[in-house]
Write a protein that holds these residues in place. Structure first.
Motif, PDB file in Angstrom:
ATOM      1  N   ALA A  24       0.847  -1.191   0.000  1.00 29.49           N
ATOM      2  CA  ALA A  24       0.000   0.000   0.000  1.00 29.49           C
ATOM      3  C   ALA A  24       0.884   1.242   0.000  1.00 29.49           C
ATOM      4  O   ALA A  24       1.854   1.310   0.744  1.00 29.49           O
ATOM      5  CB  ALA A  24      -0.896  -0.003   1.230  1.00 29.49           C
TER       6      ALA A  24
ATOM      7  N   ASP B 259      -5.206   3.381  -3.149  1.00 32.19           N
ATOM      8  CA  ASP B 259      -5.139   2.386  -2.077  1.00 32.19           C
ATOM      9  C   ASP B 259      -5.998   1.169  -2.406  1.00 32.19           C
ATOM     10  O   ASP B 259      -5.591   0.029  -2.209  1.00 32.19           O
ATOM     11  CB  ASP B 259      -5.605   2.993  -0.752  1.00 32.19           C
ATOM     12  CG  ASP B 259      -4.494   3.782  -0.088  1.00 32.19           C
ATOM     13  OD1 ASP B 259      -3.344   3.673  -0.553  1.00 32.19           O
ATOM     14  OD2 ASP B 259      -4.773   4.499   0.889  1.00 32.19           O
ATOM     15  N   PHE B 260      -7.192   1.442  -2.906  1.00 31.68           N
ATOM     16  CA  PHE B 260      -8.093   0.348  -3.253  1.00 31.68           C
ATOM     17  C   PHE B 260      -7.507  -0.479  -4.393  1.00 31.68           C
ATOM     18  O   PHE B 260      -7.533  -1.709  -4.385  1.00 31.68           O
ATOM     19  CB  PHE B 260      -9.460   0.911  -3.652  1.00 31.68           C
ATOM     20  CG  PHE B 260     -10.500  -0.150  -3.881  1.00 31.68           C
ATOM     21  CD1 PHE B 260     -11.208  -0.671  -2.802  1.00 31.68           C
ATOM     22  CD2 PHE B 260     -10.760  -0.631  -5.155  1.00 31.68           C
ATOM     23  CE1 PHE B 260     -12.162  -1.657  -3.011  1.00 31.68           C
ATOM     24  CE2 PHE B 260     -11.717  -1.620  -5.358  1.00 31.68           C
ATOM     25  CZ  PHE B 260     -12.411  -2.130  -4.283  1.00 31.68           C
TER      26      PHE B 260
ATOM     27  N   GLN C 152      -4.816  -2.758  -3.237  1.00 29.72           N
ATOM     28  CA  GLN C 152      -5.415  -3.902  -2.546  1.00 29.72           C
ATOM     29  C   GLN C 152      -5.888  -4.953  -3.541  1.00 29.72           C
ATOM     30  O   GLN C 152      -5.684  -6.145  -3.347  1.00 29.72           O
ATOM     31  CB  GLN C 152      -6.628  -3.449  -1.730  1.00 29.72           C
ATOM     32  CG  GLN C 152      -6.274  -2.851  -0.386  1.00 29.72           C
ATOM     33  CD  GLN C 152      -7.532  -2.482   0.403  1.00 29.72           C
ATOM     34  OE1 GLN C 152      -8.648  -2.772  -0.004  1.00 29.72           O
ATOM     35  NE2 GLN C 152      -7.337  -1.849   1.537  1.00 29.72           N
TER      36      GLN C 152
ATOM     37  N   ALA D 208      -5.967   9.413  -4.178  1.00 27.63           N
ATOM     38  CA  ALA D 208      -5.320   8.625  -3.118  1.00 27.63           C
ATOM     39  C   ALA D 208      -6.204   7.458  -2.688  1.00 27.63           C
ATOM     40  O   ALA D 208      -5.730   6.334  -2.506  1.00 27.63           O
ATOM     41  CB  ALA D 208      -5.012   9.516  -1.916  1.00 27.63           C
ATOM     42  N   GLU D 209      -7.490   7.741  -2.538  1.00 25.90           N
ATOM     43  CA  GLU D 209      -8.400   6.701  -2.080  1.00 25.90           C
ATOM     44  C   GLU D 209      -8.497   5.578  -3.116  1.00 25.90           C
ATOM     45  O   GLU D 209      -8.473   4.397  -2.785  1.00 25.90           O
ATOM     46  CB  GLU D 209      -9.787   7.311  -1.831  1.00 25.90           C
ATOM     47  CG  GLU D 209     -10.669   6.417  -1.027  1.00 25.90           C
ATOM     48  CD  GLU D 209     -11.916   7.132  -0.529  1.00 25.90           C
ATOM     49  OE1 GLU D 209     -12.026   8.360  -0.754  1.00 25.90           O
ATOM     50  OE2 GLU D 209     -12.764   6.479   0.068  1.00 25.90           O
TER      51      GLU D 209
END
Lengths: 286, 435, 322
Positions: free
Chosen positions: B201, B402-403, B406, B398-399
């Motif tokens: 991450a 991160d996803f 993942q 940014a959000e």
């Protein structure tokens, strides 16, 4: 209780000792290795080239011209001093404020006492992450940014509920006759407190102080947020400087960790007995 | 409570604690930061703690040259830098001048935290000779928001000693060649999992670089995701990584490795191929910080097909002036001083981190320094192919990233198909874009 | 002074105060005491907590009722409970809740179990307990940030000590990436967290053990009661309350745990170690969505409160509350 101790007890003891000690031992080993040796696989359990260079670097920073090492090293002595000041301040704050409040719970009956105790408890449940920004604003309005006072206050507020609970439990076990005798001797309340009551509660006061010190010693978010530069920075912030992703030097990182462990460990060892006896009644009857 | 059992003894206690309390009482409890004289202009300049000693030195030189301005550089832990600055912006007391990461730029500009330099006369000449991806990184919504501190690109590196031991003549230029060579290394018993692809991450740079290297794109200009199917590169790459893990050449630890972890493992001789921050070659090829000094070499970022284009991601970190500063003119002065080409050169010679000035590519001192631990021609060549990430101005970047990481992790570890993972990521992007 | 005996805060057996009958200062003093004194004693603590906990918590609740992204700090529309509704509905939240509960359950169980064993050991007459007693304090002395870094060094997939150890004992053939497996990653974090917190639990439980009246044991010794029975019949019932205290304290700590996730796994692989605290951090400080982040931290608070109440009810049911 004199009985034969079964071997399994000793086996468990040995295992427990390994679990408790091994991680720190590894930290120590890394602190006396060069970076290249720390990268060896399998690891060198006995360093082939043990060196004190990492420790020396803290006393004469010129020994090490690493990227960020030098700066963090220079900040370390002041940071440790700051951490000690904050730790002692938090310890004192907890003992004084905690004793006052705890006395009211142990000795006086008043409307809302249960609610108040509950409120204290609830304030422990707030995740620090969730209130970081509002807290920063508070400190700014109080004009306390970049001061050790901000850390002492914030950390005291964080540890106070536990201290009150601990002290209140202990205070309840102190016989009332003590204060009554003092009153008969025409002592004021304050005199009765200082001369008779608190000395009896000393183990718990010590335990409270140590708990407060320990908690503030490890605190990272508050100093990170409230302080800038070296004048009021504390040790965990400096340590995190060693762990920046751009240039991790295992040896220096481990050495800074060793420095961070030493003061609280000595403190804990020193006051060991008082800590246990001070918690005793609090935990049982609290 | 029985005092004989617990064994406390007031005199012993006082003896022990006396020293401690005494020491505490002697110390001032309130240690304010340095107080400034009221009439002098004083500038507060903050950044993260990458070689803060160097920055302090530059600031000192500035103060000597400008005696009516006081300035101090304060370093913050790199990992929490953004949080700290956000708190300060929110509370309304930011530093006058500060470091800004390129991925923070759009957000901070939108929020009105920092001011564009276009308002200062003569700003144009400071951005003239910049390497294109650096210039791109400084700009947002048609304005320029700061001047370069440093920047670099994601390099592809290999361990030449390991390749030689496995009898491999030339470094790889495609992912297929990496597979072949990795299998050879594995067969020779040198490394069990020779390939690392950093997927922790926060390490999105590496994925972007790989996509660019194969000529792919992730988003169109409006921020619509082009994966999984409109642009096939992402899917092909991810499927490659999944297979590489199945063939046991990709180190599954990749999913917990970022740039720093990959560098350390590479320096420990545990990796034959990985991407890395280019300047990390200096540390990887230094015997004080590495077990394989001299063996790490850079090659153009591999692509899916031989046709390239072997591009990569370049990023830039900048200095910006905060919107709320009371001394914009002085801050501008300091900004020009610290971002000069001459300072960038000194910085490179000391730490090896990339510069924004094109003309330094031909500087003999720079070339001599680079040759000590890498290859100047390769540096310049890969640098000219570098571009910034094309999503950084989206507020949800940014959000989403991160996803996305993942999802990549789930796919590589075989818990999801590559297509499902990318489609989930695409839906997330669309959902975030709508919100 | 009937009041004095009524409330739960009154000391057991607190008799009428003979000193109160005496004249002058004491009478005034006692009147004042019964009215304002308790509040005066609590005032400093309450003030500190109001300013540093209650106010920020209130402010963060206010923020949680708004759409507030720090990328657009000037737009601050009131949206009521939307953040909460969105949080509870999102799959990320549900995944994080399940990870949080797993982590908390495992960590608290391990800490209490281990702490209890250690406390029993330290309270026995076993040889070498002095050394062990000192060793127990070691992890307590480790600041969380050092703790996190330390375990990262140990479990590193390429140069970590744990891998080296297993390899040398022939338990693995080559270094493994332990944190890549979601289940193992969580267990590693639990181990590291427990290591740091076991000392505190041990201290509290040891303190409680030392307070057990000796005559209880002497009787058992005379009766030659088996050791297990002594533990079950005498020791554990006595420890019930301190254990509960440890459970509550550790639950609070585990629900707020953050450093280890930050350093060791960053919430991964996938979202397998993403807890509510980590989600709060990311939402507030990476995505800068302060409204949503505040809502998450309220959920954590609510959860902690709920669990504390459940434990407390359990306590009341047993009738052990003083």
């Amino acid at each position: 209780m004199r009985r034969k101790i079964p071997w399994i007890t000793y086996a468990f003891m040995a295992l427990a000792a390994v679990y408790l000690l091994a991680p720190v031992l590894w930290l120590f080993l890394l602190s006396i290795m060069t970076q290249a040796e720390a990268l060896s696989t399998p690891p060198h359990w006995i360093p082939e080239h043990p060196t004190l260079a990492n420790y020396m670097a803290f006393f004469s920073p010129s020994e090490r011209q690493s990227l960020m090492g030098a700066d963090a090293i220079a900040a370390m002595p002041r940071a440790i001093l700051n951490s000690v000041i904050v730790g002692v301040g938090v310890a004192l704050g907890n003992v004084v404020l905690g004793s006052l409040a705890a006395y009211s719970f142990a000795r006086l009956d008043f409307r809302g006492s249960q609610t108040l105790m509950f409120a204290y408890l609830v304030s422990r449940m707030v995740p620090a992450i969730g209130i970081m920004i509002p807290l920063y604003v508070v400190m700014q309005r109080l004009g306390l940014l970049n001061s050790l006072a901000s850390l002492i206050i914030a950390e005291t507020a964080e540890t106070l509920p536990f201290s009150i609970w601990l002290l209140a439990g202990y205070f309840r076990t102190i016989p009332r006759e003590l204060e009554e005798a003092a009153r008969i001797d025409r002592c004021t309340w304050l005199q009765a407190m200082l001369k008779v009551f608190l000395p009896v509660a000393l183990p718990c006061l010590v335990a409270t102080a140590v708990f407060g010190f320990m908690s503030s010693w490890g605190s990272f978010l508050y100093p990170l947020l409230f302080t800038a530069g070296s004048s009021a920075t504390t040790m965990p912030v400096v340590i995190s400087n060693f762990a920046t992703d751009i240039h991790t030097d295992y040896g220096l990182l481990a050495t800074s960790g060793m420095f961070a462990i030493l003061p609280p460990f000595v403190l804990a060892l020193w006051f060991q007995r008082w800590i246990v006896s001070g918690v005793t009644s609090g935990a049982v009857k609290g | 409570m029985s005092s004989s059992r617990t064994g406390w003894d007031r005199r012993a206690f006082l003896r022990r604690s006396g020293a401690l309390v005494g020491a505490a009482a002697a110390l001032p409890l309130v240690g304010r930061g340095a107080a400034w004289a009221a009439d002098d202009v004083s500038l507060n300049f903050e950044g993260w703690n990458y070689d803060p000693a160097f920055q302090s030195e530059i600031v000192k030189e500035f103060v000597q040259a400008n005696p009516n301005i006081k300035a101090e550089f304060v370093a913050q832990p790199a990992g929490q830098y953004v949080q700290k600055m956000i708190a300060r912006f929110t509370a309304g007391n930011p530093p006058d001048l500060l470091y800004v990461r390129d991925q923070s730029l759009a957000g901070w500009a939108d929020a009105g935290y920092i001011r564009p330099i276009n308002e200062f006369p003569g700003w144009e000449k400071h951005v003239e000779g910049l390497i294109p991806f650096h210039l791109d990184g400084l700009q947002y919504e048609g304005k320029t928001w700061g001047l370069p501190y440093y920047g670099d690109h994601i390099a592809y590196i290999y361990n030449a000693d390991i390749l030689q031991k496995a009898g491999i003549a030339a470094p790889p230029s495609t992912w297929a060649e990496i597979s072949e060579q990795a299998l050879a290394i594995k067969k020779a018993g040198i490394l069990d999992r020779p390939l690392v692809f950093p997927l922790k991450a926060g390490s999105g740079l590496h994925w972007w670089s790989a996509v660019y290297a194969s000529g792919g794109h992730l988003f169109d200009a409006e921020g619509n995701p082009l994966f999984a199917d409109k642009d096939p590169v992402s899917l092909q790459l991810l499927e490659y990584l999944v297979q590489a893990n199945e063939k046991q050449i990709l180190d599954p630890a990749s999913v917990q490795m970022g740039t720093a972890e990959a560098r350390l493992a590479f320096a420990a001789g545990k990796i034959a191929f990985s991407s890395a921050a280019r300047y990390d070659l200096k540390l990887i090829n230094d015997p004080k910080t590495s077990k394989i000094a001299g063996a790490a070499k850079q090659v153009l970022f591999p692509s899916l097909t031989a046709s390239g284009p072997h591009a990569t991601v370049g990023w830039t970190q900048m200095f910006s002036i905060s919107a709320d500063t009371k001394h914009p003119q002085e801050a501008w002065k300091l900004l020009q001083f610290i971002s000069s080409q001459e300072v960038a050169k000194r910085y490179y010679l000391k730490n090896g981190v990339g510069y924004a000035y094109k003309s330094l590519d031909n500087d003999p001192d720079i070339a001599a320094e680079t040759q000590k631990w890498s290859d100047q021609a390769m540096f310049a060549k890969q640098g000219s192919l570098a571009k910034p990430r094309e999503y950084m101005t989206f507020p949800w970047a940014a959000e989403w990233e991160d996803f996305h990481i993942q999802q990549l992790q789930e796919a590589v570890l075989g818990r999801k198909s590559a297509r499902d993972a990318l489609q989930a990521s695409a839906s997330k992007a669309i959902q975030l874009k709508k919100a | 002074m009937a009041l004095l005996q009524a409330g739960p805060a009154a000391a057991p057996g607190g008799a009428a105060d003979p000193a109160l009958a005496r004249g002058g200062g004491w009478r005034r003093w006692s009147r004042w005491k019964s009215a304002l004194f308790p509040y005066a004693l609590n005032a400093p603590a309450v003030l500190a907590l109001l300013a540093l906990v209650a106010y920020p918590v209130g402010l963060s609740f206010w923020i949680s009722l708004h759409k507030m992204n720090l990328r657009r700090p000037k737009s601050f529309p009131f949206i009521g409970l939307d953040n909460y509704a969105n949080a509870l509905a999102s799959p990320e939240f549900r995944a994080a809740l399940s990870v949080t509960l797993k982590f908390t359950g495992l960590a608290v169980a391990l800490i209490v179990g281990l702490g209890l064993c250690l406390a029993l050991l330290l309270n026995s007459e076993v040889k070498g307990r002095g050394i062990l007693r000192a060793l127990v304090l070691v992890p307590w002395a480790i600041p969380p940030i050092v703790n996190a870094t330390l375990w990262q060094l140990i479990f590193d997939s390429h140069v970590g000590a744990f891998n080296g150890l297993l390899l040398q004992f022939g338990l693995i053939e080559s270094y493994k990436a332990w944190l890549v497996d979601p289940a193992i990653a969580l267990v590693v974090i639990v181990l590291a967290h427990a290591w740091n917190h076991v000392p505190m639990a041990t201290i509290i439980l040891l303190a409680a053990l030392q307070a057990i009246p000796r005559d209880l044991y002497e009787a058992a010794l005379i009766d030659r009661t088996p050791r297990a029975r002594v533990l079950w019949r005498i020791t554990l019932p006595w420890l019930w309350r301190p254990i509960l205290v440890v459970v509550i304290l550790q639950t609070m700590g585990a629900l707020r745990a953050f450093d280890l996730f930050y350093v060791l796994t960053g919430g991964g692989p996938g979202n397998s170690t993403t807890t509510l605290a980590w989600l709060t951090y990311q939402t507030s400080f990476v995505y800068l969505d302060l409204g949503m982040g505040s809502a998450y931290s309220y959920v954590i608070m609510g959860l902690t409160l709920f669990m504390a109440l459940v434990y407390y009810r359990g306590l009341y049911k047993r009738g052990d509350v003083a």
